[in-house]
Motif scaffolding. Sequence first.
Motif, PDB file in Angstrom:
ATOM      1  N   LEU A 185      -0.008  11.548  -2.068  1.00 21.24           N
ATOM      2  CA  LEU A 185       1.407  11.683  -2.396  1.00 21.24           C
ATOM      3  C   LEU A 185       2.142  12.397  -1.264  1.00 21.24           C
ATOM      4  O   LEU A 185       1.667  13.399  -0.734  1.00 21.24           O
ATOM      5  CB  LEU A 185       1.560  12.496  -3.689  1.00 21.24           C
ATOM      6  N   GLN A 238       0.795  -1.218   0.000  1.00 22.61           N
ATOM      7  CA  GLN A 238       0.000   0.000   0.000  1.00 22.61           C
ATOM      8  C   GLN A 238       0.830   1.272   0.000  1.00 22.61           C
ATOM      9  O   GLN A 238       0.308   2.362  -0.219  1.00 22.61           O
ATOM     10  CB  GLN A 238      -0.944   0.002   1.211  1.00 22.61           C
ATOM     11  N   ILE A 239       2.135   1.149   0.274  1.00 17.41           N
ATOM     12  CA  ILE A 239       3.027   2.309   0.255  1.00 17.41           C
ATOM     13  C   ILE A 239       4.240   1.984  -0.602  1.00 17.41           C
ATOM     14  O   ILE A 239       4.906   0.966  -0.396  1.00 17.41           O
ATOM     15  CB  ILE A 239       3.491   2.708   1.675  1.00 17.41           C
ATOM     16  N   HIS A 280      -2.184   6.036  -7.152  1.00 17.56           N
ATOM     17  CA  HIS A 280      -2.073   6.309  -5.719  1.00 17.56           C
ATOM     18  C   HIS A 280      -3.182   7.274  -5.293  1.00 17.56           C
ATOM     19  O   HIS A 280      -3.686   8.047  -6.104  1.00 17.56           O
ATOM     20  CB  HIS A 280      -0.702   6.912  -5.382  1.00 17.56           C
ATOM     21  N   LYS A 281      -3.533   7.194  -4.012  1.00 18.79           N
ATOM     22  CA  LYS A 281      -4.556   8.086  -3.470  1.00 18.79           C
ATOM     23  C   LYS A 281      -3.949   9.357  -2.901  1.00 18.79           C
ATOM     24  O   LYS A 281      -4.557  10.421  -2.931  1.00 18.79           O
ATOM     25  CB  LYS A 281      -5.345   7.367  -2.373  1.00 18.79           C
ATOM     26  N   LYS A 311      -2.777  -0.401  -7.965  1.00 21.56           N
ATOM     27  CA  LYS A 311      -3.375   0.578  -7.059  1.00 21.56           C
ATOM     28  C   LYS A 311      -2.678   0.520  -5.702  1.00 21.56           C
ATOM     29  O   LYS A 311      -2.553  -0.559  -5.120  1.00 21.56           O
ATOM     30  CB  LYS A 311      -4.875   0.293  -6.843  1.00 21.56           C
ATOM     31  N   ILE A 312      -2.228   1.666  -5.215  1.00 29.10           N
ATOM     32  CA  ILE A 312      -1.656   1.751  -3.866  1.00 29.10           C
ATOM     33  C   ILE A 312      -2.285   2.939  -3.153  1.00 29.10           C
ATOM     34  O   ILE A 312      -2.895   3.806  -3.775  1.00 29.10           O
ATOM     35  CB  ILE A 312      -0.114   1.904  -3.897  1.00 29.10           C
ATOM     36  N   ASN A 313      -2.141   2.972  -1.844  1.00 22.39           N
ATOM     37  CA  ASN A 313      -2.688   4.089  -1.074  1.00 22.39           C
ATOM     38  C   ASN A 313      -1.776   5.308  -1.108  1.00 22.39           C
ATOM     39  O   ASN A 313      -2.246   6.439  -1.212  1.00 22.39           O
ATOM     40  CB  ASN A 313      -2.935   3.680   0.384  1.00 22.39           C
ATOM     41  N   GLN A 314      -0.453   5.062  -0.989  1.00 20.69           N
ATOM     42  CA  GLN A 314       0.458   6.189  -0.787  1.00 20.69           C
ATOM     43  C   GLN A 314       1.725   6.036  -1.617  1.00 20.69           C
ATOM     44  O   GLN A 314       2.347   4.976  -1.637  1.00 20.69           O
ATOM     45  CB  GLN A 314       0.826   6.290   0.697  1.00 20.69           C
ATOM     46  N   LEU A 315       2.118   7.116  -2.294  1.00 19.49           N
ATOM     47  CA  LEU A 315       3.361   7.175  -3.056  1.00 19.49           C
ATOM     48  C   LEU A 315       4.274   8.211  -2.411  1.00 19.49           C
ATOM     49  O   LEU A 315       3.894   9.371  -2.247  1.00 19.49           O
ATOM     50  CB  LEU A 315       3.069   7.563  -4.510  1.00 19.49           C
ATOM     51  N   TYR A 358      -1.818  10.081 -10.536  1.00 22.50           N
ATOM     52  CA  TYR A 358      -2.939  10.382  -9.635  1.00 22.50           C
ATOM     53  C   TYR A 358      -4.276  10.290 -10.375  1.00 22.50           C
ATOM     54  O   TYR A 358      -5.257   9.752  -9.856  1.00 22.50           O
ATOM     55  CB  TYR A 358      -2.756  11.774  -9.031  1.00 22.50           C
TER      56      TYR A 358
END
Length: 446
Positions: A278, A221-222, A275-276, A243-247, A270
């Motif tokens: 950044l 996720q990161i 990612h959701k 798909k990930i939560n955080q980049l 984005y």
Amino acid sequence: MSDTSIEAKRSIQLEMENSTAGPSRIQNSAADELSSPILKLNIDCFEELFEWLSLADLRSLRQTCKRMKQAVDYFIKINYPAVKFGFGRILIDTRILQYFGRLDPNKSKMIKRALVDAFDNPKDDIEMFKGIFPQLERLQIRIYDFRGDLHELILKWCSNLKYLFIIETVDDLMGGDNEWLNRQYPTIEHFTVDDNDVLLSGMAGTFPGLKTFFELNPKIQIFSTTMQLLRKNCNYFLGSNIKINQLNVHGDCSAENGMDEVCGILNQLYEQEFHKRLHLFIDYIDNQTDMDRITSVRGMEKLYLNRVHLGTEATITPTPDLRELCIEDDEYFENWQSMATNLVNIERIYFMQAKADVIASFMRYAPKLKEIKVQYLLGGTHFERGGVINLSGLNKERKRLAGACKVTIYVDENVFLSTKFAKAKIEFSLVILKRVQAVDWTPGFQ
């Protein structure tokens, strides 16, 4: 206070009341018994007293007897999460291999983090540490000229690994036919590739295996990486279903990195929901144009600025997505009122050093601000003689702002204690003062 905290406090209180004083560096058992009346105090009383002591004093106090150690350790654990006691990490290196067997078995069981570094014979050397691999949660790998299969030698044994960090040895471990990139690792949640060595030489590589690795490991996720690596490998992510939560991305605003291209890639990623949110870490920036490009990036919730070399008129333009701002030095910013007004949704701010006037600006103009941490406070209008913050004045500033949240200000321990001894009151309706160690807040890239 949560039910868990209340239960923990009751448990500590009972242990203090029922336990026998243990061995001490400062007192023998007889002397300890003579001092026992103070140990009958309720743990709430201890907590109140401990707030007036420095952390150095608390470390000394916890060495006096077993029951005092219990009280201090509980107080530190609950109130100062940034203070770490005991083992937490071990550096695995050929230079200390001979000492590994001397570790206390009980302490070795507590090891959750490891840095694997500089093995001469990976297969033989790693065998010595295979016993701790299943308990590791965080693994950092930095082995130049790595020989062997990373999966077979290390990763297959790390059954609880949550964070995998590849640093400086990227070409060896990521390029070519590295089979570990074609494997599934169901526990890994955070993956970092930091190509610092090739970044310095301007030769960041392309790694097709990255796309396969993310597709096989959707629990990640990161993802943390560098600007150059992202530029060279963006085609493996653009148009993909990853798909990930955080980049997290770090680098400097140099001509080699090309901030217009980097920011364009970030916006494309984005928009396709790669990612959701950044987190962007800027090591160096020297012009307002690049600053404006950065603040135009969508989904950027955290911005970290290290070496900022801009003119005194420099500012951060309106950035509605930004929730956290970290600045190592405020020397090159002067128009704090404009900046605070532009950051309408800012919730957390970290300064390595800043004047109290900067804090006051955000008190006046940033309604959603909840935390501000200043490692070194350098004076200012609300900073009085003797290192005392005028909290009452800052609270009045805050009250003037409609809909303002209560703000916790984290400061150096000397400032905290000076203010507490001078004013006694460190909490007001919209402002509360705490030591920097009261929050485990690491602003840098990770």
